[in-house]
Design a protein around this motif. Structure first.
Motif, PDB file in Angstrom:
ATOM      1  N   ASP A  95      35.736  31.404  -0.995  1.00  0.00           N
ATOM      2  CA  ASP A  95      35.095  31.811   0.242  1.00  0.00           C
ATOM      3  C   ASP A  95      35.353  33.153   0.665  1.00  0.00           C
ATOM      4  OD1 ASP A  95      35.634  31.332   3.571  1.00  0.00           O
ATOM      5  OD2 ASP A  95      38.157  30.814   3.446  1.00  0.00           O
ATOM      6  N   VAL A  97      34.443  36.480   3.023  1.00  0.00           N
ATOM      7  CA  VAL A  97      34.360  36.691   4.689  1.00  0.00           C
ATOM      8  C   VAL A  97      33.274  38.588   4.026  1.00  0.00           C
ATOM      9  CG1 VAL A  97      34.900  37.071   6.591  1.00  0.00           C
ATOM     10  CG2 VAL A  97      35.969  35.369   5.280  1.00  0.00           C
ATOM     11  N   ARG A 103      30.438  34.873   6.946  1.00  0.00           N
ATOM     12  CA  ARG A 103      29.807  34.638   5.430  1.00  0.00           C
ATOM     13  C   ARG A 103      28.882  34.491   5.166  1.00  0.00           C
ATOM     14  NH1 ARG A 103      34.398  31.475   7.657  1.00  0.00           N
ATOM     15  NH2 ARG A 103      36.373  31.237   6.316  1.00  0.00           N
TER      16      ARG A 103
END
Length: 267
Positions: A95, A97, A103
């Motif tokens: 995950d 960012v 993303r």
């Protein structure tokens, strides 16, 4: 991706794993994951399809990689090496960012199956990652992998719908509780019928089917990463009936939760 100025990259979640088995040939998975995933068939290969079930499958080839965006239906078929009958796999979930809000798979079109050059580079980074013993070295390698992923992507003409991104955030935070289409449509500021149509067009699944796939994917991770009882896992991911959970799991993963755990090495 040369038109995107990057001021910061944050890894909010990471997980890696590897497995070797003679019992994976033909095993089919359908899953929706909340993270970007990169998977390699070191021995054997994957057939992979993203999105619509009517689309064609692509094969990674022996030693090949696929990249799957978050929140997209993945249909994966495992193909063991024909001579040895063995399939050896390794994967990472990330995950990530960018600049505090994007993303990578929201702003970039990423290759599903890596070409020759990308495969060679990713394989070298995976070798390095899976040999790391120090957490600092591991994160350093993750950032190199992210750099490679970004270099392989092409900027999308437009970013994902912000309203639908809010719906995805709501599902990821509440999938273990009952969720109705009415709740989701209110978040999206749409009528239920309009929301249903827009959602299915974008994700190739109805909202409730998507949520169930999300829950089952979370359950599959718990089966491999914990020794929790199957009934407890069922409850933890939002299924109130363990028998219904087991039926849905087998329909999606071709094996029961207990068999899935055994096949994949967590007995």
């Amino acid at each position: 991706m040369d038109d995107l100025k990057i001021s910061g990259i944050e890894i909010r979640y990471e997980r890696m794993g590897e497995r070797e088995s003679t019992r994976m040939d033909g095993l089919c998975h359908e899953k929706v994951l909340p993270w970007l995933s990169v998977a390699q068939a070191e021995t054997g290969s994957y057939d992979i399809r993203l999105g619509k079930k009517t689309g064609s499958m692509r094969n990674t080839g022996e030693g090949g990689f696929f990249i799957a965006p978050s929140n997209v239906l993945q249909t994966i078929i495992h193909r063991s090496n024909k001579e040895s009958g063995v399939m050896k796999i390794r994967w990472i979930f990330l995950d990530v960012v960018i600049n505090g809000r994007h993303r990578p798979d929201q702003i970039l079109d990423l290759p599903v199956v890596l070409g020759k050059e990308g495969k060679v580079k990713m394989n070298a980074l995976f070798d390095e990652l899976f040999s790391c013993e120090d957490i600092c070295d591991r994160y350093s390698t993750y950032y190199q992998i992210i750099k490679l992923i970004l270099s392989l992507g092409k900027r999308k003409r437009r970013t994902d719908n912000k309203v639908m991104a809010s719906v995805m955030d709501y599902i990821s935070e509440n999938y273990d509780k009952p969720i109705t289409v009415k709740e989701l449509s209110e978040i999206a500021y749409m009528s239920e019928s309009n929301f249903y149509t827009v959602f299915k067009r974008q994700f190739s699944l109805s909202p409730l089917s998507y949520i169930n796939h999300y829950r089952l994917s979370a359950a599959a991770e718990l089966l491999l990463s914990t020794d929790a009882r199957i009934s407890d896992i069922s409850d933890e991911v939002g299924f109130s009936d363990p028998l219904y959970f087991s039926r849905m799991f087998k329909k999606t993963y071709s094996v029961s939760p207990r068999e899935y755990r055994k096949i994949n090495g967590n007995k």
